[in-house]
Design an enzyme around this catalytic site. Structure first.
Site, PDB file in Angstrom:
ATOM      1  N   GLU A 193     -58.657 -10.102 -10.991  1.00 26.09           N
ATOM      2  CA  GLU A 193     -58.042 -10.026  -9.140  1.00 26.09           C
ATOM      3  C   GLU A 193     -59.038  -8.943  -8.554  1.00 26.09           C
ATOM      4  O   GLU A 193     -58.953  -7.976  -7.894  1.00 26.09           O
ATOM      5  CB  GLU A 193     -56.753  -9.226  -9.099  1.00 26.09           C
ATOM      6  CG  GLU A 193     -55.939 -10.089  -9.447  1.00 26.09           C
ATOM      7  CD  GLU A 193     -54.250 -10.140  -9.032  1.00 26.09           C
ATOM      8  OE1 GLU A 193     -54.177  -8.658  -9.141  1.00 26.09           O
ATOM      9  OE2 GLU A 193     -53.746 -11.034  -8.212  1.00 26.09           O
ATOM     10  N   GLU A 243     -51.838 -14.906 -32.489  1.00 28.40           N
ATOM     11  CA  GLU A 243     -51.161 -13.179 -32.013  1.00 28.40           C
ATOM     12  C   GLU A 243     -51.313 -12.994 -33.632  1.00 28.40           C
ATOM     13  O   GLU A 243     -51.416 -11.808 -33.790  1.00 28.40           O
ATOM     14  CB  GLU A 243     -49.551 -12.910 -31.071  1.00 28.40           C
ATOM     15  CG  GLU A 243     -49.017 -13.256 -32.328  1.00 28.40           C
ATOM     16  CD  GLU A 243     -47.209 -13.019 -31.478  1.00 28.40           C
ATOM     17  OE1 GLU A 243     -46.289 -12.000 -32.191  1.00 28.40           O
ATOM     18  OE2 GLU A 243     -47.632 -13.110 -29.822  1.00 28.40           O
TER      19      GLU A 243
END
Length: 269
Positions: free
Chosen positions: A81, A112
């Site tokens: 953004e 992960e």
């Protein structure tokens, strides 16, 4: 050091399946109200990070977010953004997630748990000492994130973390640990809830304050936003009307001529 894994503590509410809909929502809302207050307590640490980032950004440095699962997705969301909102190049704020782009939409099994991959991912961007790495992990134990921060520290790169377990392992490899204690989740262990909300708030604060500090906002306006649709062109035009006291048509003409609100405002003075 032993620490209490708050994110795994039993919920303050039980027998959730027996509640009616409005009770479920009200109790969730009760828990969510605690989040902003928890974030307020770590503003000193966020301040330290923003000031360090601003100093490095002026030197051409970059901000990297690394995370897995929800935490990784929130980092990518914040990074994605920045260009449309503040007109910054995509390569200045970068979000990396365990498992790569596939993991943005679908869980990638065991991604992960790789302690080496984050550093490999960071090196694809030629990371250097002017950059900052922020690890995001509600649990504070994610190997992908801890491994990346540890390697960054060994290479004299400033590190920070956003976690919801004070004293967790991630804080030990972070120069600036930001530990937001939001308490137990409404659904026990579901860190996409209050923990995720707190992470989003902190990320908003970090990136927005940074952009203000380096001059990407004027007054309270997004004067460097990308004009990628009619809504944003209209918003930019109205900014110029307000800033210069000209008509809408004049403002629109200035915006189209100069290509940005900031340049139009500077030209119209």
């Amino acid at each position: 050091m032993e620490y209490k894994k708050i994110t795994e503590s039993p919920s303050n509410h039980d027998h959730l399946e027996q509640l009616d809909t409005v009770s479920i929502l009200q109790k969730m809302n009760e828990e969510d109200k605690k989040v902003a207050d928890a974030v307020a307590l770590v503003i000193p640490q966020i301040t330290q990070l923003v000031d360090a980032l601003a100093e490095r950004f002026i030197q051409g440095g970059r901000l990297f977010y690394i995370g897995a699962g929800t935490s990784g997705r929130l980092g990518i969301l914040d990074a994605s953004e920045i260009p449309p909102t503040f007109g910054m190049p995509h390569e200045r704020v970068i979000g990396l997630i365990a498992g790569g782009d596939t993991a943005i939409r679908k869980a990638v099994e065991n991604a992960e748990d790789d302690t080496q991959q984050a550093w490999l991912d960071l090196n694809e961007h030629t990371i250097n000492e002017t950059d900052v790495v922020v690890g995001i992990a509600a649990s504070g134990t994610t190997p992908y994130v801890i491994g990346g921060l540890e390697s960054a520290q060994k290479n004299n790169i400033l590190t920070a973390c956003i976690t919801n377990n004070p004293g967790s392992p991630i804080t030990k490899v972070s120069d600036i640990p930001i530990a937001v204690n939001v308490g137990p989740e409404f659904v026990t262990g579901s860190t996409r809830m209050k923990s995720g909300t707190s992470q989003k708030l902190v990320l908003n604060m970090i990136s927005t304050a940074l952009m203000i500090k380096i001059g990407r906002v004027k007054g309270n306006k997004m004067v460097n936003m990308q004009l990628t649709n009619n809504k944003l062109v209209d918003r930019g035009t109205r900014y110029i009307v307000e800033g210069l006291g000209v008509s809408y048509d004049e403002a629109e003409a200035l915006l189209k001529k100069h290509g940005s609100v900031k340049k139009a405002l500077e030209a119209g003075k």
